[in-house]
Each structure stands twice: as structure tokens, then as C-alpha cells.
Design a protein around this motif. Sequence first.
Motif, PDB file in Angstrom:
ATOM      1  N   THR A 165      23.340  -6.871  -0.611  1.00 29.36           N
ATOM      2  CA  THR A 165      21.964  -6.846  -0.118  1.00 29.36           C
ATOM      3  C   THR A 165      21.208  -5.793  -0.918  1.00 29.36           C
ATOM      4  O   THR A 165      21.651  -4.653  -1.031  1.00 29.36           O
ATOM      5  N   SER A 166      20.092  -6.215  -1.497  1.00 26.22           N
ATOM      6  CA  SER A 166      19.182  -5.267  -2.118  1.00 26.22           C
ATOM      7  C   SER A 166      17.947  -5.242  -1.227  1.00 26.22           C
ATOM      8  O   SER A 166      17.730  -6.160  -0.439  1.00 26.22           O
ATOM      9  N   GLY A 167      17.168  -4.189  -1.333  1.00 26.73           N
ATOM     10  CA  GLY A 167      16.033  -4.097  -0.429  1.00 26.73           C
ATOM     11  C   GLY A 167      14.870  -3.359  -1.041  1.00 26.73           C
ATOM     12  O   GLY A 167      15.042  -2.519  -1.931  1.00 26.73           O
ATOM     13  N   MET A 218       9.691 -16.509 -13.907  1.00 24.58           N
ATOM     14  CA  MET A 218       9.375 -17.890 -13.511  1.00 24.58           C
ATOM     15  C   MET A 218       8.355 -17.976 -12.375  1.00 24.58           C
ATOM     16  O   MET A 218       7.886 -19.049 -12.043  1.00 24.58           O
ATOM     17  N   ARG A 219       8.030 -16.846 -11.756  1.00 26.81           N
ATOM     18  CA  ARG A 219       6.910 -16.827 -10.804  1.00 26.81           C
ATOM     19  C   ARG A 219       5.674 -16.206 -11.444  1.00 26.81           C
ATOM     20  O   ARG A 219       4.706 -15.874 -10.752  1.00 26.81           O
ATOM     21  N   GLY A 220       5.710 -16.014 -12.740  1.00 24.29           N
ATOM     22  CA  GLY A 220       4.580 -15.402 -13.430  1.00 24.29           C
ATOM     23  C   GLY A 220       4.537 -13.886 -13.294  1.00 24.29           C
ATOM     24  O   GLY A 220       3.506 -13.262 -13.552  1.00 24.29           O
ATOM     25  N   ALA A 221       5.656 -13.288 -12.882  1.00 25.23           N
ATOM     26  CA  ALA A 221       5.686 -11.831 -12.674  1.00 25.23           C
ATOM     27  C   ALA A 221       6.049 -11.103 -13.956  1.00 25.23           C
ATOM     28  O   ALA A 221       6.830 -11.600 -14.770  1.00 25.23           O
ATOM     29  N   GLN A 222       5.512  -9.911 -14.106  1.00 23.59           N
ATOM     30  CA  GLN A 222       5.943  -8.991 -15.151  1.00 23.59           C
ATOM     31  C   GLN A 222       7.109  -8.194 -14.575  1.00 23.59           C
ATOM     32  O   GLN A 222       6.924  -7.435 -13.622  1.00 23.59           O
ATOM     33  N   PRO A 223       8.332  -8.351 -15.121  1.00 26.39           N
ATOM     34  CA  PRO A 223       9.473  -7.628 -14.539  1.00 26.39           C
ATOM     35  C   PRO A 223       9.278  -6.115 -14.616  1.00 26.39           C
ATOM     36  O   PRO A 223       8.847  -5.592 -15.652  1.00 26.39           O
ATOM     37  N   LEU A 224       9.599  -5.425 -13.512  1.00 28.84           N
ATOM     38  CA  LEU A 224       9.370  -3.987 -13.417  1.00 28.84           C
ATOM     39  C   LEU A 224      10.687  -3.220 -13.538  1.00 28.84           C
ATOM     40  O   LEU A 224      10.791  -2.259 -14.291  1.00 28.84           O
ATOM     41  N   CYS A 225      11.694  -3.635 -12.796  1.00 22.74           N
ATOM     42  CA  CYS A 225      12.972  -2.920 -12.803  1.00 22.74           C
ATOM     43  C   CYS A 225      14.056  -3.773 -12.152  1.00 22.74           C
ATOM     44  O   CYS A 225      13.768  -4.745 -11.469  1.00 22.74           O
ATOM     45  N   LEU A 226      15.289  -3.356 -12.394  1.00 21.65           N
ATOM     46  CA  LEU A 226      16.447  -4.077 -11.851  1.00 21.65           C
ATOM     47  C   LEU A 226      17.354  -3.119 -11.086  1.00 21.65           C
ATOM     48  O   LEU A 226      17.385  -1.921 -11.356  1.00 21.65           O
ATOM     49  N   SER A 227      18.128  -3.685 -10.170  1.00 23.52           N
ATOM     50  CA  SER A 227      19.254  -2.967  -9.568  1.00 23.52           C
ATOM     51  C   SER A 227      20.535  -3.543 -10.147  1.00 23.52           C
ATOM     52  O   SER A 227      20.553  -4.670 -10.655  1.00 23.52           O
ATOM     53  N   GLY A 236      23.136  -1.397   6.287  1.00 22.49           N
ATOM     54  CA  GLY A 236      23.405  -0.443   5.219  1.00 22.49           C
ATOM     55  C   GLY A 236      22.244  -0.332   4.254  1.00 22.49           C
ATOM     56  O   GLY A 236      21.868   0.778   3.840  1.00 22.49           O
ATOM     57  N   THR A 237      21.671  -1.461   3.884  1.00 15.92           N
ATOM     58  CA  THR A 237      20.582  -1.431   2.909  1.00 15.92           C
ATOM     59  C   THR A 237      19.282  -0.957   3.548  1.00 15.92           C
ATOM     60  O   THR A 237      18.513  -0.208   2.937  1.00 15.92           O
ATOM     61  N   ILE A 238      19.056  -1.339   4.794  1.00 12.06           N
ATOM     62  CA  ILE A 238      17.906  -0.785   5.530  1.00 12.06           C
ATOM     63  C   ILE A 238      18.013   0.743   5.571  1.00 12.06           C
ATOM     64  O   ILE A 238      17.036   1.457   5.330  1.00 12.06           O
ATOM     65  N   ASN A 263       0.824  -1.192   0.000  1.00 14.95           N
ATOM     66  CA  ASN A 263       0.000   0.000   0.000  1.00 14.95           C
ATOM     67  C   ASN A 263       0.869   1.257   0.000  1.00 14.95           C
ATOM     68  O   ASN A 263       1.002   1.938   1.010  1.00 14.95           O
ATOM     69  N   GLY A 264       1.459   1.559  -1.135  1.00 14.99           N
ATOM     70  CA  GLY A 264       2.293   2.756  -1.219  1.00 14.99           C
ATOM     71  C   GLY A 264       3.279   2.625  -2.358  1.00 14.99           C
ATOM     72  O   GLY A 264       3.368   1.578  -3.011  1.00 14.99           O
ATOM     73  N   ARG A 265       4.015   3.712  -2.597  1.00 20.98           N
ATOM     74  CA  ARG A 265       5.099   3.622  -3.570  1.00 20.98           C
ATOM     75  C   ARG A 265       6.193   2.717  -3.017  1.00 20.98           C
ATOM     76  O   ARG A 265       6.241   2.445  -1.822  1.00 20.98           O
ATOM     77  N   LEU A 266       7.066   2.242  -3.899  1.00 21.66           N
ATOM     78  CA  LEU A 266       8.135   1.342  -3.469  1.00 21.66           C
ATOM     79  C   LEU A 266       9.473   2.059  -3.509  1.00 21.66           C
ATOM     80  O   LEU A 266       9.758   2.816  -4.432  1.00 21.66           O
ATOM     81  N   ALA A 267      10.297   1.789  -2.507  1.00 19.50           N
ATOM     82  CA  ALA A 267      11.703   2.189  -2.578  1.00 19.50           C
ATOM     83  C   ALA A 267      12.507   0.932  -2.882  1.00 19.50           C
ATOM     84  O   ALA A 267      12.173  -0.159  -2.420  1.00 19.50           O
ATOM     85  N   PHE A 268      13.554   1.078  -3.690  1.00 20.14           N
ATOM     86  CA  PHE A 268      14.357  -0.077  -4.126  1.00 20.14           C
ATOM     87  C   PHE A 268      15.815   0.367  -4.105  1.00 20.14           C
ATOM     88  O   PHE A 268      16.156   1.428  -4.640  1.00 20.14           O
ATOM     89  N   THR A 269      16.666  -0.432  -3.488  1.00 20.00           N
ATOM     90  CA  THR A 269      18.071  -0.058  -3.399  1.00 20.00           C
ATOM     91  C   THR A 269      18.965  -1.285  -3.410  1.00 20.00           C
ATOM     92  O   THR A 269      18.500  -2.400  -3.147  1.00 20.00           O
ATOM     93  N   THR A 270      20.235  -1.097  -3.730  1.00 15.49           N
ATOM     94  CA  THR A 270      21.196  -2.199  -3.729  1.00 15.49           C
ATOM     95  C   THR A 270      22.540  -1.698  -3.220  1.00 15.49           C
ATOM     96  O   THR A 270      22.898  -0.537  -3.421  1.00 15.49           O
ATOM     97  N   ASP A 271      23.270  -2.584  -2.542  1.00 18.05           N
ATOM     98  CA  ASP A 271      24.600  -2.237  -2.060  1.00 18.05           C
ATOM     99  C   ASP A 271      25.423  -3.510  -1.955  1.00 18.05           C
ATOM    100  O   ASP A 271      24.932  -4.523  -1.471  1.00 18.05           O
ATOM    101  N   SER A 272      26.664  -3.440  -2.421  1.00 18.95           N
ATOM    102  CA  SER A 272      27.582  -4.568  -2.229  1.00 18.95           C
ATOM    103  C   SER A 272      28.556  -4.204  -1.124  1.00 18.95           C
ATOM    104  O   SER A 272      28.967  -3.046  -1.017  1.00 18.95           O
TER     105      SER A 272
END
Lengths: 337, 337
Positions: A144-146, B83-92, A76-78, A47-56
Motif C-alpha cells: 500500500t502506498s499513500g 497515460m492520464r496526461g500527467a507530468q510524473p513528479l516522483c516514485l516510491s 500501516g500506510t495511513i 491545498n497543501g504540501r503532499l506526504a507520500f509513503t509506501t510499505d509492503s
Amino acid sequence: MSEKCILLDHGSGGLASQELISSLFIKHLDNPTLRGLEDSAVLDRQNGRLAFTTDSYVVDPIFFPGGDIGKLAVHGTINDLAMRGAQPLCLSLGLILEEGMPLDDLERIIISIAEACRESGVPIVTGDTKVVPKGKGDKIFINTSGIGVVADGIDISSKNAREGDIILLSGTMGDHGITIMTRRAGIAMQGQLESDTMPLHRLVARLLKELPGSVRTLRDPTRGGVATTLNEIAANSQLGIELREESLPVRPQVRAACELLGLEPLYLANEGKLLAVVASDRAEEALQIMRETAEGAEATIIGRMFNGKAGRVVINTPVGGLRVVTPLHGEPLPRIC
Amino acid sequence: MSEKCILLDHGSGGLASQELISSLFIKHLDNPTLRGLEDSAVLDRQNGRLAFTTDSYVVDPIFFPGGDIGKLAVHGTINDLAMRGAQPLCLSLGLILEEGMPLDDLERIIISIAEACRESGVPIVTGDTKVVPKGKGDKIFINTSGIGVVADGIDISSKNAREGDIILLSGTMGDHGITIMTRRAGIAMQGQLESDTMPLHRLVARLLKELPGSVRTLRDPTRGGVATTLNEIAANSQLGIELREESLPVRPQVRAACELLGLEPLYLANEGKLLAVVASDRAEEALQIMRETAEGAEATIIGRMFNGKAGRVVINTPVGGLRVVTPLHGEPLPRIC
């Protein structure tokens, strides 16, 4: 599992991989979504927009006072999610292991990840493990991506800082960076130093709940430190930043180690601190809120946004001088996180 | 940028990092979300459940006939979502670079990633770059994590296969695995071999649109090959699987290389193929749909789910024999993906 090591086979996708998954990952990180072990985790509608991030994370050493590479990767990813005002939902865990890594070390890291996830309330829901031959990696690298959820009305961005806004720092500078550096240099004072690795999403949630609309920007000053992050905020908001040097909080032992090594705490990495840009009429309140939390007990007001040269950060020294704080150029020591 | 190399400084978070970001990443991968360069990307609210996956890529060599590590990283994560039937939205995109890597090679990989993203319609929205000292990595490791959206009513899982369901394979086996292996072994026939790396989300979308409710399971047989993936489907569904050996599609040049190297195509990695378990009354239709697409032009029915020993995969040989197909144990050669 003592004396056992990671073998190339553990990355094959076959039986050895499955054994590692069940004996280590599921054992410690278990939750219903992860347990499915499908190609992707499937999560409820949000229920909202999504935030998406990645860090090695490639920190060396992998264990250090105050934490380890696993805990760092979770926090770090949190924190990267929290810095957009998102409530962290879940993490992925991608491991690149070097052949010959002791399984005991890996288990210690996985247990630390599990603890960090429990304490933060943010689960690992999907993962992947690869193994590279000895000499082609360095024990363990973690990605970790989140995903987080941004509630309606929340708009936190480094572009949003306005003239007159006040800049707060949630605690002392440089604790993580100097801990890793002294440990690598083998300097004796290292016993007094400790990484500040810490999740900041609860502090952020509290700020956003109590001061809706008044928090413009949140950033965690990791690589490049407070100086580099402030330069990014100044550049993105097209404003100047003015700091008061005497307000910049540094622990005495961190300052001593910095002097010994010729380093400037403003450029050292932090892993449990945030910079907040807040409307000036709510800045004192923000400070009080931060100080009531464990994460922000040592928060201070360090400066303000002003209509100076866009993108420039200046510091007022106690003797009335003014100097420009440039972004980091030249890595003092790599693999800090 | 010829003759220039990756320096430790490029991973500092300071000016050199920012230069790399603007001169390479933004230049080639640009889109409005990535351009924000914040701690997290913020995406619109999504109308459905979310799929979330992660994969690290450590393939050696990083350039190979039919693709490279970048293209593989984009396709692989798109496929895990599909493979889970998802429409891919974006990648990191998380990069771990080794000091000394030629910048030209990095740019070639980033351009390849950009092309794969454009062709697939799935953008990179957030990223991270770390640099490790020479000898502590191997040129480049890539993590791609991905988010997809699962429409209401879609429930694809390896647990869902039922007795009597038919198993389809979207094309030939082993093309990717044997291409990497012969290239590493320096075998001359390598010219005729090519990785099958390919995004499968459009093929999946078509199957789910035309056969709603009849597609039970989708899996891409990467590491461990068709044999290992089928064993996982059999184990998760608590059924047996019966294969017809003569129906297992292998290109002649792949078979020849396998015979030379003593390998079994059933265990070789594929990067552009899927296994589909479909209700028996719609299996012929599924086959026709697949064959109408470029991705599935060589699709075949390879077997069925039956009420045999739970978790066991058997193969009927052309001479009337029966043998058990175990999961992979013992990695024939690491770093296939």
C-alpha cells in the motif's frame, strides 16, 4: 467462490484479471475514482504540501488475532502518512498473489481492507494485481502506498526534537509483535494476545489541532520496536534520550510471553502506537488529549530528550541503574508485518 | 559486496536494514527528499490535479536483453502516469527480497533504477524493503507507485474516444513480451530480440503541448497487449474499433519468434509503446510529432473509432476479410512484467 483458487491467468491483464477486478475489488472497494479503472487515478488539486509513503506487507500468518494482512496494510500506510502530520487522502493497493491461493482467503482480505478503509475514511483509488507461480511467493504480499496532505505551518520530523522535550508513547508496547511470534511458535497463551493494528491519523489530527507548534516529532514504532525508533529520533535530532523504565507500558500477558520467549518488549513491533516528542510545557496537555481518545487511552510519558551523547538512548532502571538501549540488530523472527 | 547475500536481518528494520539503506539505496538513489528517511516523504504543494498509480513487477528473468526488473519498474509507473496526461513528479520504491539473493544482483538493479530515474527526471522519494525466507519469494519483486501532476484543461481518458477518432501506435508491437518469452524458453534467436522498455512521458508532454484538446485517450499496451488495451478503450468509450491489419507494425524477428511459438503479437506485452486516440483532423499532425521523437520514430496510424458494436474491435485483413479481436483470455506465459 468456495474451493476456487487463484490461477496464473488472474494476473494476465486479460479476461480473468478483469473478472477478479469486478467480482472482488470493485465489489468491495468501490468508489468513483477506483471505478474508472484507468492507468492512474486522477485526484482533485490539493491545498497543501503532499506526504507520500509506501510499505509492503509480508506478514506470516496472514490472519492473526486482532487483524490480518489487509487491515495491517491499510493502517500501516495511513500511520506512516500521519507521522509527518499529514491528513491521509488515499491509498493504492498492489497485490502479489501466489498461484493456488484460495479465492475465499483473498475475498476475506479484500473485505477486511474495505472495512479498514471505511472506518479510516481513506479510500483505495488505484490498484494492481500480479500472480506468481506456486512456490514463488507465499499466498499474498500487499503493497500500500499513500498520499496525504500536510497543512500549512505543520512541520513534524524526527529532526525537530529539542533538548528538554518530553516523549510520550500512546499505549502499550509489543502487542503486535508478540501476537505474531506466539502464533508462529504455536504457544498456548496466544488466545490472550491480540495485535494492536489501528489507524492513528485521528489522534494525530487532534494533537496537531490542539497543540499547534508544540508537537515536534511523531513516529510509529513498527519493525524494530520502540527502542529502534527512539534511536533514530536521537540520531536525527543529535540529542540523547533518557527513558524511565518503570513508565514503559507493557500488558501483563505480553510481558509473560516475552519472558517465555526471551524477548524484550522494547524491540517488538507495534502497529497502532505512536511516539510523540512534545515541548515540555505542553506535555501534560498532550497526555490528556491522548488519553481522551480510544487510540491513546493508555498513553504515558516515557522519557525526555536531553543534551547527552548525540544519538544515544539510555534507560534509568528502578534501582537507580543506567543502561544503553541500542537499536535492533538481529531479527528475532522475520515477517512481522 | 561480491558473494554476499540478502539475509532475513536486512528486513528487520534494525541495523542491517539501515546498512542496506545507506550502502545501497542512499548511495545510488540519493536526493534531498529520500535522504530524510522519514516515515513519509513531504513534497511541495502542486499546481494541478494529481495522478496516482501503482504497479508491482515480478518479471522472470530479472535481467533480460534491453533492461531489467528495476528499469521496467521505473518506466512502467512513469508511463501509467503519463497515460492520464500527467507530468510524473516522483516514485516510491517497495522491494520484497528473497533471502539468499546475491547482493551484487540487488546492487545492479538499484544502479539500473538510479539510471532510469536520472534519465527520466523522476526521483525515488520514499521506499520500503522487506525480506522473505528462501523459497517464499523469487529473488526480487518491486512495487513502484507514482504521483504526477495533471495540468488544467487536460482530460485524457479511455472514455473520451469519439466516433471518427484516429488510433495511433507509437511503434512496433510485442518486443518486450517476446523477449521475455524466448529468454524463458531458451530459444536461440533471443540475441536479436530486445525489450522496448522506455519512458513515454516526454512524448506525451509534446503531444499535449502541440495538440491541446485533440488527444482523447492514451494507453500503454502492457499485459494483454494492443488487442486487450483496444478492447478496453472500445468498451469504455462505447464505440467500435476498426484496425487495418497491414498497418500493425511488428519487427521481422518478433514476427519470426511469434510464428515459432504460435503467438500473436497483438497480445504480447509492450513496455515502451503507447496507443493514442486523436481527433481525425489532427491525426496526421500527431503522427508527425510522434515520428520526430526517439520514442515514436516508428509510429503508425493503425485504425479508427467507429459507430460499430460498442466494445468490439475488428480487423480488416489485406484480402478484404474481417475478424473480431477479442481481449486476452488465457495467459500464454506468466510474469512478463
